[in-house]
Design a protein around this motif. Structure first.
Motif, PDB file in Angstrom:
ATOM      1  N   SER A   3      26.097  42.135  37.618  1.00 13.64           N
ATOM      2  CA  SER A   3      26.470  40.943  38.247  1.00 13.64           C
ATOM      3  C   SER A   3      27.678  40.393  37.478  1.00 13.64           C
ATOM      4  N   LEU A   4      27.734  40.316  36.036  1.00 11.81           N
ATOM      5  CA  LEU A   4      29.025  39.809  35.428  1.00 11.81           C
ATOM      6  C   LEU A   4      30.180  40.242  35.835  1.00 11.81           C
ATOM      7  N   ILE A   5      30.150  41.644  35.974  1.00 15.71           N
ATOM      8  CA  ILE A   5      31.503  42.324  36.321  1.00 15.71           C
ATOM      9  C   ILE A   5      31.952  42.151  38.205  1.00 15.71           C
ATOM     10  N   GLU A   6      30.806  41.963  38.744  1.00 12.46           N
ATOM     11  CA  GLU A   6      30.943  41.775  40.102  1.00 12.46           C
ATOM     12  C   GLU A   6      31.536  40.348  40.179  1.00 12.46           C
ATOM     13  N   ASN A   7      31.315  39.321  39.515  1.00 10.62           N
ATOM     14  CA  ASN A   7      31.607  38.017  39.419  1.00 10.62           C
ATOM     15  C   ASN A   7      33.173  38.130  39.178  1.00 10.62           C
ATOM     16  N   LEU A   8      33.562  38.835  37.905  1.00 12.63           N
ATOM     17  CA  LEU A   8      34.947  38.826  37.464  1.00 12.63           C
ATOM     18  C   LEU A   8      35.628  39.572  38.597  1.00 12.63           C
ATOM     19  N   ILE A   9      35.332  40.686  39.220  1.00 12.32           N
ATOM     20  CA  ILE A   9      36.111  41.187  40.387  1.00 12.32           C
ATOM     21  C   ILE A   9      36.202  40.324  41.451  1.00 12.32           C
ATOM     22  N   SER A  10      35.263  39.517  41.768  1.00  9.05           N
ATOM     23  CA  SER A  10      35.270  38.460  42.839  1.00  9.05           C
ATOM     24  C   SER A  10      36.351  37.600  42.651  1.00  9.05           C
ATOM     25  N   VAL A  11      36.333  36.957  41.193  1.00 13.43           N
ATOM     26  CA  VAL A  11      37.334  35.830  40.878  1.00 13.43           C
ATOM     27  C   VAL A  11      38.969  36.612  40.746  1.00 13.43           C
ATOM     28  N   LEU A  12      38.996  37.729  40.321  1.00 13.27           N
ATOM     29  CA  LEU A  12      40.168  38.571  40.205  1.00 13.27           C
ATOM     30  C   LEU A  12      40.798  38.762  41.865  1.00 13.27           C
ATOM     31  N   GLU A  13      39.788  39.118  42.498  1.00  6.65           N
ATOM     32  CA  GLU A  13      40.367  39.327  44.125  1.00  6.65           C
ATOM     33  C   GLU A  13      40.829  37.782  44.613  1.00  6.65           C
ATOM     34  N   VAL A  63      38.613  33.473  32.664  1.00  7.73           N
ATOM     35  CA  VAL A  63      38.270  33.385  31.154  1.00  7.73           C
ATOM     36  C   VAL A  63      36.884  33.291  30.733  1.00  7.73           C
ATOM     37  N   GLU A  64      36.089  32.267  31.636  1.00  5.23           N
ATOM     38  CA  GLU A  64      34.598  32.243  31.376  1.00  5.23           C
ATOM     39  C   GLU A  64      33.732  33.736  31.700  1.00  5.23           C
ATOM     40  N   HIS A  65      34.170  34.315  32.750  1.00  2.73           N
ATOM     41  CA  HIS A  65      33.555  35.478  32.686  1.00  2.73           C
ATOM     42  C   HIS A  65      33.759  36.470  31.894  1.00  2.73           C
ATOM     43  N   ILE A  66      35.001  36.612  31.164  1.00  2.48           N
ATOM     44  CA  ILE A  66      35.444  37.495  30.446  1.00  2.48           C
ATOM     45  C   ILE A  66      34.622  37.044  29.101  1.00  2.48           C
ATOM     46  N   ARG A  67      34.492  35.808  28.712  1.00  3.60           N
ATOM     47  CA  ARG A  67      33.689  35.389  27.543  1.00  3.60           C
ATOM     48  C   ARG A  67      32.283  35.869  27.841  1.00  3.60           C
ATOM     49  N   LYS A  81      40.683  43.173  26.882  1.00  3.28           N
ATOM     50  CA  LYS A  81      41.563  42.716  28.168  1.00  3.28           C
ATOM     51  C   LYS A  81      41.040  43.575  29.429  1.00  3.28           C
ATOM     52  N   LEU A  82      41.599  43.438  30.580  1.00  2.00           N
ATOM     53  CA  LEU A  82      41.205  44.132  31.612  1.00  2.00           C
ATOM     54  C   LEU A  82      41.298  45.860  31.494  1.00  2.00           C
ATOM     55  N   GLU A  83      42.390  46.098  30.982  1.00  3.81           N
ATOM     56  CA  GLU A  83      42.480  47.560  30.536  1.00  3.81           C
ATOM     57  C   GLU A  83      41.512  48.034  29.862  1.00  3.81           C
ATOM     58  N   ASN A  84      40.942  47.408  28.733  1.00  5.83           N
ATOM     59  CA  ASN A  84      40.137  47.880  27.795  1.00  5.83           C
ATOM     60  C   ASN A  84      38.488  47.732  28.492  1.00  5.83           C
ATOM     61  N   LEU A  85      38.508  46.580  29.388  1.00  3.98           N
ATOM     62  CA  LEU A  85      37.166  46.646  30.279  1.00  3.98           C
ATOM     63  C   LEU A  85      37.117  47.968  31.225  1.00  3.98           C
ATOM     64  N   ILE A  86      38.228  48.240  31.782  1.00  6.86           N
ATOM     65  CA  ILE A  86      38.225  49.658  32.529  1.00  6.86           C
ATOM     66  C   ILE A  86      38.085  50.740  32.136  1.00  6.86           C
ATOM     67  N   GLN A  87      38.432  50.946  30.877  1.00  2.79           N
ATOM     68  CA  GLN A  87      38.219  52.185  29.961  1.00  2.79           C
ATOM     69  C   GLN A  87      36.749  52.207  29.375  1.00  2.79           C
ATOM     70  N   MET A  88      36.044  50.828  29.094  1.00  2.00           N
ATOM     71  CA  MET A  88      34.505  51.046  28.932  1.00  2.00           C
ATOM     72  C   MET A  88      33.669  51.192  29.720  1.00  2.00           C
ATOM     73  N   PHE A  89      34.051  51.117  31.238  1.00  2.00           N
ATOM     74  CA  PHE A  89      33.230  51.622  32.248  1.00  2.00           C
ATOM     75  C   PHE A  89      33.095  52.915  32.893  1.00  2.00           C
ATOM     76  N   GLU A  90      33.688  54.130  31.581  1.00  2.00           N
ATOM     77  CA  GLU A  90      33.765  55.233  32.056  1.00  2.00           C
ATOM     78  C   GLU A  90      32.371  55.751  32.936  1.00  2.00           C
ATOM     79  N   LYS A  91      31.260  55.266  32.191  1.00  2.00           N
ATOM     80  CA  LYS A  91      29.859  55.569  32.775  1.00  2.00           C
ATOM     81  C   LYS A  91      29.641  55.078  34.118  1.00  2.00           C
ATOM     82  N   SER A  92      30.200  53.939  34.474  1.00  2.89           N
ATOM     83  CA  SER A  92      30.035  53.269  35.821  1.00  2.89           C
ATOM     84  C   SER A  92      31.380  53.487  36.587  1.00  2.89           C
TER      85      SER A  92
END
Length: 172
Positions: A3-13, A63-67, A81-92
């Motif tokens: 849900s945190l990732i979905e919230n972040l994606i929503s804000v980014l969109e 920033v709040e969601h990233i925190r 960073k967003l690039e780091n977050l993308i790499q961290m989700f290799e299993k998802s």
């Protein structure tokens, strides 16, 4: 975590949508600059400021969601960073794909905006140079040499070539 990732994606969109609006306003600004329409340029600038205010609010949410995500995964928020977050989700792969897509959209939108704003900046600098040239031309006309004009009493009238009494004085 999902849900945190979905919230972040929503804000980014939402941020990307606002940046696309800003991009369109920048595109509208180009012909207005060329035409020298100051009134319409001010209107577009006011609209841009409204969009920038909304982007700032979304940026605070991002920033709040990233925190929050950094707290959950126990990482330093400054290095997350967003690039780091993308790499961290290799299993998802679903979340990784969504993050990657919005990252690419944002990068593309911002790149286009940077290009158009650079072009607009060049146009504005050219316009400013033209105004400066006109001002220098007007000022140099006031400094033109005196003519040898005499009045009836044989006195020099001290008139200056190319000046009228109603000219704009930039020093006032």
């Amino acid at each position: 975590m999902a849900s945190l990732i979905e919230n972040l994606i929503s804000v980014l969109e939402q941020e990307n949508s606002e940046y696309e609006i800003l991009l369109e306003l920048s595109r509208k600004k180009t012909p207005v600059i060329v035409q020298g329409d100051i009134v319409q340029l001010q209107e577009i600038t006011d609209e841009e400021q409204n969009v920038i205010d909304r982007i700032h609010q979304l940026e605070n949410k991002r920033v709040e969601h990233i925190r929050d995500i950094a707290d959950v995964i126990n990482k330093d928020v400054e290095q997350l960073k967003l690039e780091n977050l993308i790499q961290m989700f290799e299993k998802s792969p679903r979340e990784q794909k969504m993050l990657s897509e919005i990252h690419d959209k944002l990068r593309s939108t911002l790149s286009q905006m940077q290009q158009i704003n650079g072009h607009n900046r060049e146009l504005l600098m050219g316009a400013l140079e033209l105004v400066e040239f006109d001002m220098n031309l007007l000022q140099s006309a006031k400094r033109a040499p005196e003519t040898a004009n005499y009045n009836k009493g044989a006195y020099n009238t001290r008139s200056v070539m190319g000046t009228d009494s109603g000219m704009f004085d930039a020093k006032q």
